[in-house]
Design an enzyme around this catalytic site. Structure first.
Site, PDB file in Angstrom:
ATOM      1  N   ARG A 104       0.851  -1.196   0.000  1.00  0.00           N
ATOM      2  CA  ARG A 104       0.000   0.000   0.000  1.00  0.00           C
ATOM      3  C   ARG A 104       0.878   1.235   0.000  1.00  0.00           C
ATOM      4  NH1 ARG A 104      -4.833   0.061   4.200  1.00  0.00           N
ATOM      5  NH2 ARG A 104      -3.143   0.666   5.577  1.00  0.00           N
ATOM      6  N   THR A 108      -1.531   7.279  -0.036  1.00  0.00           N
ATOM      7  CA  THR A 108      -2.891   7.111  -0.584  1.00  0.00           C
ATOM      8  C   THR A 108      -3.580   5.834  -0.102  1.00  0.00           C
ATOM      9  OG1 THR A 108      -2.073   5.868  -2.481  1.00  0.00           O
ATOM     10  CG2 THR A 108      -2.163   8.268  -2.715  1.00  0.00           C
ATOM     11  N   ASP A 200       0.458  -3.415  11.879  1.00  0.00           N
ATOM     12  CA  ASP A 200       0.945  -3.741  10.535  1.00  0.00           C
ATOM     13  C   ASP A 200       1.379  -5.206  10.514  1.00  0.00           C
ATOM     14  OD1 ASP A 200       2.505  -1.994   7.977  1.00  0.00           O
ATOM     15  OD2 ASP A 200       2.844  -4.131   8.303  1.00  0.00           O
ATOM     16  N   ASP A 203       4.992  -6.027   9.167  1.00  0.00           N
ATOM     17  CA  ASP A 203       6.047  -5.617  10.111  1.00  0.00           C
ATOM     18  C   ASP A 203       6.092  -6.538  11.325  1.00  0.00           C
ATOM     19  OD1 ASP A 203       7.045  -3.549   8.608  1.00  0.00           O
ATOM     20  OD2 ASP A 203       5.788  -2.018   9.539  1.00  0.00           O
TER      21      ASP A 203
HETATM   22  C1  PRP Z   1      -1.116  -5.105   4.140  1.00  0.00           C
HETATM   23  C2  PRP Z   1      -1.862  -6.417   4.177  1.00  0.00           C
HETATM   24  C3  PRP Z   1      -2.681  -6.359   2.902  1.00  0.00           C
HETATM   25  C4  PRP Z   1      -2.996  -4.880   2.799  1.00  0.00           C
HETATM   26  C5  PRP Z   1      -4.410  -4.666   3.239  1.00  0.00           C
HETATM   27  O1  PRP Z   1      -0.034  -5.160   3.291  1.00  0.00           O
HETATM   28  O2  PRP Z   1      -1.021  -7.535   4.252  1.00  0.00           O
HETATM   29  O3  PRP Z   1      -1.990  -6.804   1.757  1.00  0.00           O
HETATM   30  O4  PRP Z   1      -2.103  -4.186   3.697  1.00  0.00           O
HETATM   31  O5  PRP Z   1      -4.792  -3.348   3.057  1.00  0.00           O
HETATM   32  P1  PRP Z   1      -5.902  -2.911   2.002  1.00  0.00           P
HETATM   33  O6  PRP Z   1      -7.061  -3.841   2.201  1.00  0.00           O
HETATM   34  O7  PRP Z   1      -6.210  -1.507   2.405  1.00  0.00           O
HETATM   35  O8  PRP Z   1      -5.337  -3.005   0.620  1.00  0.00           O
HETATM   36  P2  PRP Z   1       1.009  -3.938   3.157  1.00  0.00           P
HETATM   37  O9  PRP Z   1       0.535  -2.977   2.119  1.00  0.00           O
HETATM   38  O10 PRP Z   1       1.265  -3.391   4.530  1.00  0.00           O
HETATM   39  O11 PRP Z   1       2.292  -4.637   2.548  1.00  0.00           O
HETATM   40  P3  PRP Z   1       3.330  -5.661   3.217  1.00  0.00           P
HETATM   41  O12 PRP Z   1       2.571  -6.959   3.462  1.00  0.00           O
HETATM   42  O13 PRP Z   1       4.362  -5.808   2.179  1.00  0.00           O
HETATM   43  O14 PRP Z   1       3.825  -5.058   4.501  1.00  0.00           O
HETATM   44  N1  URA Z   2      -2.443  -3.531   6.649  1.00  0.00           N
HETATM   45  C1  URA Z   2      -2.067  -3.999   7.869  1.00  0.00           C
HETATM   46  O1  URA Z   2      -1.058  -4.711   7.991  1.00  0.00           O
HETATM   47  N2  URA Z   2      -2.800  -3.629   8.934  1.00  0.00           N
HETATM   48  C2  URA Z   2      -3.901  -2.876   8.827  1.00  0.00           C
HETATM   49  O2  URA Z   2      -4.542  -2.588   9.849  1.00  0.00           O
HETATM   50  C3  URA Z   2      -4.279  -2.404   7.546  1.00  0.00           C
HETATM   51  C4  URA Z   2      -3.533  -2.759   6.482  1.00  0.00           C
END
Ligand code: PRP
Ligand code: URA
Length: 209
Positions: A104, A108, A200, A203
């Site tokens: 993400r 945005t 997160d 993380d």
């Molecule tokens: C997180 C999670 C989803 C997304 C959900 O990933 O694992 O993929 O956010 O959010 P959304 O429904 O608003 O799209 P992130 O973007 O943090 O990436 P990462 O797993 O690489 O940390």
């Molecule tokens: N992605 C995450 O990892 N946590 C949230 O709460 C939303 C998006």
């Protein structure tokens, strides 16, 4: 219209409580994500098609059932979705695995795709997309858009925590995709994080913050 199943089994709810706790470290967090994924997978595979076979037991021939067709593919959304992979593969070790890379945009909250590698025979498989978090729904919707181009037999989405906003967006965009989750939380905050959520997921799984 899509079915939304919230699996409130006591084992899942107990593990989820520990997962949400900010004091739970990465090692335990990873183990819990995997265990909850296994329990969710049991529920999400409940209606897989079966066919009858004959098996010789030491006593007699049994008319019994096996899963029919080319079977399953799991597709984790990178990064956090990979945390669920061991758990689902422990139930279905013969499944093939695809990967979709997405993160993400911090400003945005829109998904930025960066990778897609799917099994060559995905058109003959039932696909289960896995990602612990369904927040705005943007990542899941985009991942499923990509997978649909290859015309799989069906697609289901498994997550651990969903926001009502994400469930609405995903069911509006993909009404044919059933959703399986362990909890539907209250809402999203101003940064599009799930409240109360677990923070997160990526993380916390990988210890990157
Ligand atoms: C997180 C999670 C989803 C997304 C959900 O990933 O694992 O993929 O956010 O959010 P959304 O429904 O608003 O799209 P992130 O973007 O943090 O990436 P990462 O797993 O690489 O940390
Ligand atoms: N992605 C995450 O990892 N946590 C949230 O709460 C939303 C998006």
């Amino acid at each position: 219209m899509a079915n939304v199943t919230i699996t409130n089994h006591p084992l899942i709810q107990h593990k989820l409580s520990i997962l949400r706790d900010k004091n739970t470290g990465s090692k335990e967090f990873r183990a819990l994500i995997s265990e909850i994924a296994t329990l969710l997978c049991y529920e999400a595979t409940r209606d897989l098609p079966l066919e009858e076979v004959e098996v010789e037991t030491p006593v007699a021939v049994a008319k019994t059932k096996v899963i029919s067709g080319k079977k399953l593919a799991f597709v984790p959304i990178l990064r956090a979705g990979t945390g669920m992979l061991d758990g689902v593969l422990s139930l279905v070790p013969s499944a093939k695995v695809g990967h979709i890379g997405m993160y993400r945009d911090p400003e945005t909250a829109l998904p930025i795709p960066y990778y897609c590698k799917l099994p060559a025979d995905i058109s003959q498989r039932e696909v289960f997309v896995v990602d612990p978090m369904l927040a705005t729904g943007g990542s899941a919707i985009d991942a499923i858009n990509q997978i649909k181009e290859y015309k799989p037999k069906s697609i289901k989405f498994m997550c651990i925590i969903a926001a009502p906003e994400g469930i609405k967006a995903l069911t509006d965009a993909h009404p044919d995709v059933d959703i399986f989750c362990a909890a539907c939380d209250e809402c999203l905050n101003d940064h599009k994080y799930i409240v109360p959520g677990l923070g997160d997921a990526g993380d916390r799984i990988f210890g990157t913050k």
